[in-house]
Structure formats: structure tokens, C-alpha cells
Write an enzyme that holds these catalytic residues in place. Structure first.
Site, mmCIF file in Angstrom:
data_model
loop_
_atom_site.group_PDB
_atom_site.id
_atom_site.type_symbol
_atom_site.label_atom_id
_atom_site.label_comp_id
_atom_site.label_asym_id
_atom_site.label_seq_id
_atom_site.Cartn_x
_atom_site.Cartn_y
_atom_site.Cartn_z
ATOM 1 N N ASP A 46 0.902 -1.296 0.286
ATOM 2 C CA ASP A 46 -0.232 -0.094 0.037
ATOM 3 C C ASP A 46 0.857 1.346 -0.028
ATOM 4 O O ASP A 46 1.756 1.228 -0.886
ATOM 5 C CB ASP A 46 -0.994 0.055 1.060
ATOM 6 C CG ASP A 46 -1.919 0.960 1.149
ATOM 7 O OD1 ASP A 46 -3.034 0.897 0.471
ATOM 8 O OD2 ASP A 46 -1.786 1.920 1.980
ATOM 9 N N TYR A 49 -12.019 8.209 -2.876
ATOM 10 C CA TYR A 49 -11.543 8.171 -1.475
ATOM 11 C C TYR A 49 -10.373 9.202 -1.278
ATOM 12 O O TYR A 49 -10.100 9.957 -0.274
ATOM 13 C CB TYR A 49 -11.103 6.842 -0.804
ATOM 14 C CG TYR A 49 -10.066 6.084 -1.234
ATOM 15 C CD1 TYR A 49 -8.868 6.138 -0.634
ATOM 16 C CD2 TYR A 49 -9.955 5.572 -2.253
ATOM 17 C CE1 TYR A 49 -7.862 5.394 -1.095
ATOM 18 C CE2 TYR A 49 -8.915 5.055 -3.025
ATOM 19 C CZ TYR A 49 -7.744 4.706 -2.109
ATOM 20 O OH TYR A 49 -6.625 4.308 -2.657
ATOM 21 N N TYR A 94 -1.773 10.937 1.949
ATOM 22 C CA TYR A 94 -2.719 11.469 0.692
ATOM 23 C C TYR A 94 -2.719 12.875 0.486
ATOM 24 O O TYR A 94 -3.011 13.185 -0.724
ATOM 25 C CB TYR A 94 -4.135 10.758 0.973
ATOM 26 C CG TYR A 94 -4.585 9.407 1.172
ATOM 27 C CD1 TYR A 94 -4.614 8.614 0.209
ATOM 28 C CD2 TYR A 94 -4.319 8.842 2.572
ATOM 29 C CE1 TYR A 94 -4.893 7.448 -0.041
ATOM 30 C CE2 TYR A 94 -4.546 7.470 2.767
ATOM 31 C CZ TYR A 94 -4.641 6.606 1.495
ATOM 32 O OH TYR A 94 -4.950 5.002 1.711
ATOM 33 N N HIS A 109 -7.093 -6.524 -0.546
ATOM 34 C CA HIS A 109 -6.108 -5.717 -0.621
ATOM 35 C C HIS A 109 -5.062 -6.150 0.644
ATOM 36 O O HIS A 109 -3.816 -5.926 0.639
ATOM 37 C CB HIS A 109 -6.678 -4.347 -0.269
ATOM 38 C CG HIS A 109 -5.656 -3.171 0.018
ATOM 39 N ND1 HIS A 109 -4.731 -2.972 -1.181
ATOM 40 C CD2 HIS A 109 -5.105 -2.403 1.073
ATOM 41 C CE1 HIS A 109 -3.993 -1.855 -0.740
ATOM 42 N NE2 HIS A 109 -4.266 -1.512 0.676
#
Length: 321
Positions: free
Chosen positions: A105, A154, A235, A300
Site C-alpha cells: 500500500d 476516497y 494522501y 487488499h
């Protein structure tokens, strides 16, 4: 698990919590976790690889768990994070010029940049779930994603500091941990305002066999204490990373790589990643890509869903070097 050692190291201006196991002089494997995870996501691989003679090193990344979480959102760029990792390697493996790296990730994302910026420190890489993000010089990342998926996607919802945190707080930390770790929809993830997950908050969540209530409580205890803001700040730097990495436009990752992803993973089924992997783009940007494994029926959080298989993939690749 009891044999895993824990310590704190001063690296790159922050106090970092690190979990370690294996022979002190064994070849180091650096494990880099993603969101919303911790060193704990590697618990199975740490034990397995340590038993095979490797020194497994898994930090809580900046902003997570027992590692410091700077309050400034702009303190989470690729340069901050790679700086943390280099500082960590200098501390735990001062006599090993190169180490093995495994990322998942956001950890995979940062591992790509570690290899771009400091290939001299990486012997070989196993990356999970997230492919190399090739830089489009004409459009910032969030702008591009918003154009494809809209404001509820998201990554777009997360951009405004404090906004999604307030919704998470309303739902409660344990619920958020469970929602993310049990997410299995093979497609884009949307978090609409006021309804961040599609089901009502009172809907009971059944945990999969690979995730226990004890596991959930460990994650919950750490995110209760630290909050989600540190992890979300990764992010929030996607556009800034795009600006800062302009000199690396078109640069290739030139370390040996194995890539593993589940066919039910949201990352595999969005943003054109399947085509990127299958139609030659990935191999173009990572010329030493030796193997791509697509695990059938796996989502995931593959390090926890299929721990033995992932440990074997890692071992089989690294023993070549």
C-alpha cells in the site's frame, strides 16, 4: 510474537518505533506498511522470515502507532518518508550497504521512491498492491483522479484536513478499522460525505477468518491514541509530491523487483492499473521487474489474508540474491 523485539530510534528528527526479529547479523529485510496499518500488519512475515535467517525490521511509519506524528500535513512528503527510512537503515544496518525491502500500500509507494532516490541502498524489492506511480508531467495526481472518479473518490475526500477525521470520529475508531480491513469490493472506493461507508453504522461486521478481534483491538488501541490524521496526510501530499518529483519524470526503478497483488484488490481494479501491468507500462518503468503474481480471490490486505503465501513469495525471491 513474544520474541519480537521493540525499540525506539531517533531518525530524521522523529522518534520511530521499530519491531525487529531474527539474527542480529542476518541480512536485513525492511518491511514498510500502509494505511490504516502498523508494524503489526507484518507480524506473520516477521516471524516467518526471521526463522529463515533474516533480520526482519518493521517500523511504525511516521504518523502511525508509537512513532511521532508531526502536526504539519506538509511533513509527510516522499522526501520526509524516504529520509526516515534511510535514517532507520543507518541505525539498524550500519554495516550492510544494501538491504531487502518489502512494501505494501503506501509502504509500496514509498518503497518505489526509496528505490528511485537511493537505489544504492536496496538489494531487491518485493512490492505488494501498489504499482510504481509514473509521473504525468501535464496533470497533478489528485486533479487527474478527480477528473476520472469525482469528488467522492476516497483520495479526493481525504484532501481537506480535518474533514474526513470528523466523520471517522463519529463512527468510532474500531468501526473504521474494521471497515477498512474487511473491505473487499474489487473496484474504486468511494466515501460520500455523510455516508463514508455504504452500510449503516449499526450494521454488524463479520470478521474474516484471518482477522481476529484481538487483531482489531491492537489496531484500534493505537489509532485511538494517535488518530488517523498522520496516515491521511500521506494522501494530502500527493499533489505536492507531484511538484517535488518533477526531476524524476520518466525515471526508471533499477533494482530487481517482484510484484504481488490480489485480483480482488481495489488497487488492481482501478486507475488503469490492470492495463499498466499487463500491457507493458510497468515493465517499461521497472526494467528489472522479474515477476508479477496476481493472487486469485485475494483482496487488499494480502499480508494478513494469505500470510504463508506472502512469506514464501518474499523468501523465494530474496534467496536469489
Amino acid at each position: 510474537m513474544e520474541a519480537i523485539e521493540h525499540r525506539f530510534l531517533d531518525v530524521n528528527g522523529i522518534n520511530m518505533h521499530v519491531a525487529e526479529m531474527g539474527p542480529v547479523n542476518g541480512p536485513v529485510i525492511l518491511f514498510i506498511h500502509g494505511f490504516p496499518e502498523l508494524w503489526y500488519s507484518w507480524r506473520h512475515q516477521i516471524v516467518a522470515l526471521a526463522s529463515l535467517g533474516y533480520r526482519a525490521v518493521a517500523p511504525d511509519m511516521r504518523g502511525y502507532g508509537d512513532t511521532d506524528a508531526p502536526s504539519d500535513p506538509r511533513s509527510y512528503t516522499v522526501f520526509h518518508i524516504v529520509g526516515d527510512l534511510i535514517g532507520l537503515l543507518d541505525a539498524v544496518a550500519p554495516h550492510q550497504e544494501k538491504v531487502f525491502v518489502v512494501g505494501h500500500d503506501w509502504g509500496a509507494y514509498m518503497a518505489w521512491f526509496l528505490c528511485l532516490f537511493r537505489p544504492d541502498r536496496v538489494k531487491a524489492l518485493v512490492n505488494l498492491s501498489v504499482t510504481l506511480p509514473p509521473r504525468n508531467p501535464k496533470m497533478k495526481i489528485i486533479d487527474m483522479i478527480r477528473a476520472v472518479y469525482g469528488d467522492d473518490y476516497y483520495m479526493c475526500r481525504i484532501q481537506e484536513h480535518g474533514d474526513i477525521e470528523a466523520e471517522f470520529a463519529e463512527l468510532g475508531t474500531e468501526r473504521i478499522v474494521k471497515e477498512f480491513l474487511t473491505y473487499r469490493h474489487p473496484g474504486p472506493l468511494f466515501l460520500p460525505k455523510g455516508k463514508v461507508f455504504s452500510r449503516p453504522a449499526e450494521t454488524p461486521l463479520v470478521l474474516p477468518s484471518w482477522l481476529s478481534e484481538e487483531d482489531v483491538q491492537y489496531y484500534t488501541s493505537k489509532f485511538e491514541k494517535k488518530g488517523f490524521a498522520g496516515g491521511l496526510n500521506y494522501y494530502r501530499n500527493l499533489n505536492l509530491n507531484w511538484e517535488l518529483t518533477a526531476p524524476w519524470t520518466g525515471a526508471q526503478v533499477k533494482v530487481p523487483v517482484k510484484f504481488v497483488v490480489g485480483d480482488q484488490d481495489l488497487t488492481y481494479n482501478s486507475l488503469g492499473n490492470k492495463d499498466y501491468i499487463e500491457k507493458g507500462g510497468f515493465k517499461r518503468d521497472v526494467p528489472l521487474l522479474q515477476e508479477v503474481v496476481v493472487m486469485e480471490g485475494v483482496a487488499h490486505f494480502l499480508t494478513q489474508e494469505k500470510p504463508e503465501e506472502i512469506s514464501k513469495h518474499i523468501y523465494d525471491f530474496f534467496q536469489k540474491f
